[in-house]
Design an enzyme around this catalytic site. Structure first.
Site, mmCIF file in Angstrom:
data_model
loop_
_atom_site.group_PDB
_atom_site.id
_atom_site.type_symbol
_atom_site.label_atom_id
_atom_site.label_comp_id
_atom_site.label_asym_id
_atom_site.label_seq_id
_atom_site.Cartn_x
_atom_site.Cartn_y
_atom_site.Cartn_z
ATOM 1 N N LYS A 123 -6.555 -8.166 -4.341
ATOM 2 C CA LYS A 123 -7.930 -8.056 -3.546
ATOM 3 C C LYS A 123 -8.866 -7.327 -4.624
ATOM 4 O O LYS A 123 -8.657 -6.408 -5.359
ATOM 5 C CB LYS A 123 -7.621 -7.326 -2.429
ATOM 6 C CG LYS A 123 -6.433 -7.528 -1.326
ATOM 7 C CD LYS A 123 -6.417 -6.785 -0.171
ATOM 8 C CE LYS A 123 -5.315 -6.989 0.578
ATOM 9 N NZ LYS A 123 -4.050 -6.302 0.035
ATOM 10 N N ASN A 176 13.113 -6.273 8.518
ATOM 11 C CA ASN A 176 11.929 -6.863 8.721
ATOM 12 C C ASN A 176 11.924 -8.414 8.212
ATOM 13 O O ASN A 176 11.195 -9.256 8.735
ATOM 14 C CB ASN A 176 10.897 -6.061 7.940
ATOM 15 C CG ASN A 176 10.783 -4.577 8.424
ATOM 16 O OD1 ASN A 176 11.241 -4.529 9.560
ATOM 17 N ND2 ASN A 176 10.050 -3.834 7.784
ATOM 18 N N HIS A 232 -11.789 -7.537 -0.415
ATOM 19 C CA HIS A 232 -10.975 -6.519 0.339
ATOM 20 C C HIS A 232 -11.502 -6.279 1.709
ATOM 21 O O HIS A 232 -11.120 -5.931 2.830
ATOM 22 C CB HIS A 232 -10.698 -5.290 -0.496
ATOM 23 C CG HIS A 232 -9.498 -4.431 -0.187
ATOM 24 N ND1 HIS A 232 -8.623 -4.092 -0.781
ATOM 25 C CD2 HIS A 232 -9.368 -4.242 1.148
ATOM 26 C CE1 HIS A 232 -7.827 -3.345 -0.300
ATOM 27 N NE2 HIS A 232 -8.007 -3.324 1.090
ATOM 28 N N TRP A 292 0.957 -0.980 0.149
ATOM 29 C CA TRP A 292 -0.003 0.013 0.104
ATOM 30 C C TRP A 292 0.988 1.326 -0.042
ATOM 31 O O TRP A 292 1.817 1.344 0.720
ATOM 32 C CB TRP A 292 -0.970 0.033 1.228
ATOM 33 C CG TRP A 292 -1.956 1.313 1.187
ATOM 34 C CD1 TRP A 292 -2.286 1.813 0.142
ATOM 35 C CD2 TRP A 292 -2.170 1.822 2.514
ATOM 36 N NE1 TRP A 292 -3.031 2.899 0.739
ATOM 37 C CE2 TRP A 292 -2.932 2.896 1.991
ATOM 38 C CE3 TRP A 292 -2.036 1.994 3.703
ATOM 39 C CZ2 TRP A 292 -3.589 4.084 2.861
ATOM 40 C CZ3 TRP A 292 -2.901 2.714 4.678
ATOM 41 C CH2 TRP A 292 -3.622 3.689 4.086
ATOM 42 N N ASN A 328 -10.695 -8.062 6.643
ATOM 43 C CA ASN A 328 -11.557 -6.974 7.457
ATOM 44 C C ASN A 328 -12.905 -7.836 7.790
ATOM 45 O O ASN A 328 -13.951 -7.202 8.132
ATOM 46 C CB ASN A 328 -11.679 -5.741 6.830
ATOM 47 C CG ASN A 328 -10.565 -5.100 6.371
ATOM 48 O OD1 ASN A 328 -9.790 -4.675 7.505
ATOM 49 N ND2 ASN A 328 -10.309 -4.749 5.173
ATOM 50 N N LYS A 355 5.112 -3.230 5.443
ATOM 51 C CA LYS A 355 5.555 -2.623 4.298
ATOM 52 C C LYS A 355 6.822 -1.578 4.543
ATOM 53 O O LYS A 355 6.928 -1.083 5.430
ATOM 54 C CB LYS A 355 4.389 -1.639 3.738
ATOM 55 C CG LYS A 355 4.575 -0.896 2.456
ATOM 56 C CD LYS A 355 5.082 0.903 2.789
ATOM 57 C CE LYS A 355 5.564 1.487 1.707
ATOM 58 N NZ LYS A 355 6.035 2.706 2.093
ATOM 59 N N TYR A 362 -5.339 -0.245 -4.646
ATOM 60 C CA TYR A 362 -3.771 0.393 -4.271
ATOM 61 C C TYR A 362 -3.252 1.011 -5.616
ATOM 62 O O TYR A 362 -2.328 1.954 -5.659
ATOM 63 C CB TYR A 362 -2.746 -0.665 -3.918
ATOM 64 C CG TYR A 362 -2.904 -1.089 -2.466
ATOM 65 C CD1 TYR A 362 -3.950 -0.950 -1.760
ATOM 66 C CD2 TYR A 362 -2.156 -2.466 -2.137
ATOM 67 C CE1 TYR A 362 -4.350 -1.397 -0.543
ATOM 68 C CE2 TYR A 362 -2.290 -2.899 -0.809
ATOM 69 C CZ TYR A 362 -3.474 -2.561 -0.056
ATOM 70 O OH TYR A 362 -3.919 -3.014 1.032
ATOM 71 N N SER A 380 -0.790 -3.532 8.549
ATOM 72 C CA SER A 380 -0.405 -2.421 9.532
ATOM 73 C C SER A 380 0.117 -2.849 10.730
ATOM 74 O O SER A 380 0.167 -2.620 11.888
ATOM 75 C CB SER A 380 -1.349 -1.656 9.826
ATOM 76 O OG SER A 380 -1.824 -0.956 8.698
ATOM 77 N N ASP A 432 1.895 -8.417 -1.271
ATOM 78 C CA ASP A 432 0.507 -8.174 -0.992
ATOM 79 C C ASP A 432 0.185 -6.695 -1.674
ATOM 80 O O ASP A 432 0.790 -5.893 -1.357
ATOM 81 C CB ASP A 432 0.276 -8.253 0.372
ATOM 82 C CG ASP A 432 -1.187 -7.681 0.691
ATOM 83 O OD1 ASP A 432 -1.762 -8.853 1.022
ATOM 84 O OD2 ASP A 432 -1.459 -6.689 0.882
ATOM 85 N N GLY A 489 1.603 -0.399 12.927
ATOM 86 C CA GLY A 489 0.608 0.764 12.946
ATOM 87 C C GLY A 489 0.638 1.765 12.186
ATOM 88 O O GLY A 489 0.614 3.186 12.436
ATOM 89 N N GLN A 545 -7.511 -11.291 6.493
ATOM 90 C CA GLN A 545 -6.310 -10.096 6.563
ATOM 91 C C GLN A 545 -6.781 -9.142 7.427
ATOM 92 O O GLN A 545 -7.971 -8.649 6.881
ATOM 93 C CB GLN A 545 -5.970 -9.625 5.411
ATOM 94 C CG GLN A 545 -4.830 -8.616 5.369
ATOM 95 C CD GLN A 545 -4.191 -8.310 3.886
ATOM 96 O OE1 GLN A 545 -4.268 -7.101 3.623
ATOM 97 N NE2 GLN A 545 -3.694 -9.180 2.998
#
Ligand code: NAP
Length: 293
Positions: free
Chosen positions: A76, A270, A109, A22, A170, A260, A51, A218, A46, A221, A191
């Site tokens: 998605k 990461n 999504h 994203w 979601n 990300k 996006y 996220s 992803d 965050g 997700q």
């Protein structure tokens, strides 16, 4: 990477960490970001139609020269494309933009059942993106029919081999209960936004009980997590960075995090989380931060 895959409920192997895209731009620079991520070791990307960067993601994949079978690509279905025919068309458009013959995972999504006032709370960057690819005016009334018919279309694409695994994003237990009671293919992934400060315990419990892998979006965050004192304390204790503590927490719970990163140093950091574990006490301390009981 050790123990680098989970296995989905249809037997498909899925890499334990995905590279989130994203806000990766749909241009040469965006393609380069994706190629760099693949070069440093990510094998799971992803993206999403909304996006607006599937072309760059596809270009980045091609530039990496990695064999397709070594990669796991998720995209998605956006809310505005829900419905049987619209899903089939949207899926083909995603394949075209990515220039792929199949995707490894296709997600709905969102159940698209939020009220306009709930939607007003979206972040600025999310609103800007959604303004370009709007959701139908009032999806709240017909979300179930839309989602159920999309799932039917996705199931057919799955049986045709164009999608290797199906899932949602979601979704909460009430959505699952309504949509998936009598369907032939059950979702394999959910997700959701998930980091120690933002957990939906009932959803995670539901996923676990139904052999659904919980993907954690996220995980930092959206970059706001780096100043949380407990994360900093644990980073110092383990001689790791805050991002590594957060990703380890996710993996220790058997979640699949989707960090990300635009910077190559961040991308490498990461992925470098497979050489330590958090103690059960420290996991509990992190768990106790959850604000969404
Ligand atoms: N299904 C959904 O509805 C949904 C919603 C949101 C997100 N997602 C997915 O989840 C992915 C990740 O979530 P996100 O993009 O919201 O945010 P995130 O991964 O929580 O945070 C990204 C931010 O963290 C920074 N960062 C990354 N690694 C770092 C490190 N090692 N040290 C310091 N800073 C670091 C990044 O900086 P740099 O870029 O400067 O490196 C960026 O500013 C998305 O890209 C998307 O694929 C899905």
């Amino acid at each position: 990477m050790e123990n680098e895959h989970y296995t989905l409920n249809n037997g498909t192997k899925i890499p334990k960490i995905a590279f989130g895209t994203w806000l990766v731009p749909n241009n040469e620079a965006g393609a380069q970001t994706v190629t760099t991520a693949l070069t440093v070791g990510y094998r799971h990307i992803d993206t999403a139609a909304v996006y607006g960067n599937e072309e760059a993601v596809g270009q980045g994949i091609r530039n990496s020269k990695l064999p397709r079978e070594d990669l796991f690509i998720t995209t998605k279905l956006w809310n505005a494309d829900q419905g049987y025919q619209k899903t089939k068309i949207a899926f083909e458009k995603s394949l075209e933009r990515l220039q792929l013959d199949y995707v490894d995972l296709y997600l709905i999504h969102s159940p698209a059942d939020r009220t306009p006032s709930e939607r007003e709370q979206d972040t600025e960057s999310w609103q800007a993106m959604v303004d370009e690819y709007p959701t139908p005016d009032n999806p709240v009334d017909n979300w179930f029919e839309n989602v159920a018919s999309s799932w039917q279309a996705m199931t057919e694409l799955y049986h045709e081999g164009k999608i290797k695994a199906l899932g949602v994003s979601n979704f909460y237990p009430a959505h699952f209960e309504r949509v998936f009671k009598n369907v032939s293919v059950q979702p394999m992934v959910n997700q959701i936004r998930l980091n120690p400060s933002q957990v939906l315990p009932e959803t995670v419990k539901y996923d676990d009980a139904h052999q659904i892998i919980t993907e954690a979006y996220s995980p930092f965050g959206q970059g706001r997590s780096f100043k949380v004192p407990l994360y900093q304390e644990l980073a110092a204790k383990y001689h790791k960075t805050v991002s590594q503590i957060l990703l380890r927490w996710s993996l220790d719970h058997q979640y699949l995090p989707l960090p990300k990163a635009g910077h190559e140093a961040h991308m490498r950091e990461n992925l470098n989380v497979f050489d330590f574990d958090l103690t059960p006490e420290d996991i509990s301390r992190l768990d106790s931060l959850n604000t969404k009981k």
